[in-house]
Scaffold this active site. Sequence first.
Site, short mmCIF file in Angstrom:
data_model
loop_
_atom_site.label_atom_id
_atom_site.label_comp_id
_atom_site.label_asym_id
_atom_site.label_seq_id
_atom_site.Cartn_x
_atom_site.Cartn_y
_atom_site.Cartn_z
N ARG A 58 0.84 -1.20 0.00
CA ARG A 58 0.00 0.00 0.00
C ARG A 58 0.88 1.25 0.00
O ARG A 58 1.93 1.28 0.63
CB ARG A 58 -0.89 0.02 1.24
CG ARG A 58 -1.83 -1.16 1.34
CD ARG A 58 -2.49 -1.18 2.70
NE ARG A 58 -3.27 -2.40 2.91
CZ ARG A 58 -3.74 -2.78 4.08
NH1 ARG A 58 -3.51 -2.05 5.15
NH2 ARG A 58 -4.44 -3.88 4.19
N ASP A 60 0.84 5.65 0.49
CA ASP A 60 0.09 6.74 1.12
C ASP A 60 -0.38 7.75 0.08
O ASP A 60 0.05 7.74 -1.07
CB ASP A 60 0.98 7.48 2.13
CG ASP A 60 1.43 6.58 3.26
OD1 ASP A 60 0.71 5.61 3.58
OD2 ASP A 60 2.51 6.85 3.83
N TYR A 118 11.88 1.01 -2.83
CA TYR A 118 11.38 2.38 -2.96
C TYR A 118 12.52 3.29 -3.37
O TYR A 118 13.69 3.02 -3.09
CB TYR A 118 10.83 2.88 -1.62
CG TYR A 118 9.51 2.28 -1.19
CD1 TYR A 118 8.31 2.95 -1.42
CD2 TYR A 118 9.48 1.06 -0.52
CE1 TYR A 118 7.10 2.40 -1.01
CE2 TYR A 118 8.27 0.51 -0.10
CZ TYR A 118 7.09 1.18 -0.35
OH TYR A 118 5.90 0.65 0.06
N ARG A 212 9.47 7.88 4.82
CA ARG A 212 9.36 9.33 4.93
C ARG A 212 9.93 9.85 6.24
O ARG A 212 10.50 10.95 6.31
CB ARG A 212 7.90 9.76 4.76
CG ARG A 212 7.38 9.56 3.33
CD ARG A 212 5.89 9.78 3.26
NE ARG A 212 5.52 11.10 3.73
CZ ARG A 212 4.26 11.47 4.00
NH1 ARG A 212 3.28 10.58 3.88
NH2 ARG A 212 3.99 12.68 4.41
#
Length: 277
Positions: A58, A60, A118, A212
């Site tokens: 998932r 954000d 990522y 993050r």
Amino acid sequence: MSMTSPRATRRVALGVSYRGTQYKGWQSQPGGGTVQDALESALAAFAVEPVKVLCAGRTDAGVHGINQVVHLDTTLDRAPFSWVRGTNAFLPSDIAVQWAKEVTPDFHARNSAQGRRYAYVLLEAAVRPAIEAGQVGWVFRPLDLAAMEQAAACLIGEHDFSSFRSAQCQSPTPVKELRAIRIRRCVAPVGMAGAYWRFDFEGKAFLHHMIRNIMGCLIAVGTGTQPPSWMRQVLAARNRQVAAPTFSPDGLYFLGPQYDPVWELPTEVPGMAWLPD
């Protein structure tokens, strides 16, 4: 009376790219507005039946996907290129299916993943981005590569990442394995004082906002606000309050999951060529 045999159910894996700027994240919500909502609506229009998908990871609100992998179960018998072109005909311009492949029923987009990758793209410049708004993070102070690499080194391995976990995280454990962090300053455009940076993260799984929150700490170290040794103190504290604020989602890209080669699923898609290297 003639009896019709039920059609066989097939499992299909899809690779999906999307720009997350206009969406409330990946996961479906009652009010809509998510990437999953848009994809399932397009798939239902193509398949002429309700379709539910399950994703590898998932993302954000505001986070982008380059090779998000999903699987679905259907009785529809279509060639892979039909799933791609047919579904894309019903999708908005900022979401596109990149590939499709029929897989065996034991494949699971999330549970079969052995890792996830990522990338965070950051603009270092005196002036905020305009053309790249929503697609890159931004810092106006110069960054120190050596300091950030030193700070990142202590995060590699299996640790309790509570200091980098959001309050909304639903993971049953804060212990995760971070396999690699690679940081590089990319070539700056001619005549520009700043530069683009790329931060790559590889791990088995990640906590909500984990990357993050790590980015916020790396920027604090890179700009000289904190020394590299501070990162180890943050990790050891296991307390979100001691870490830097959560960094912007704008420059975060889910590059995709990693699977056993036996599944023969694509690991690269054209969108990856857009990222600075």
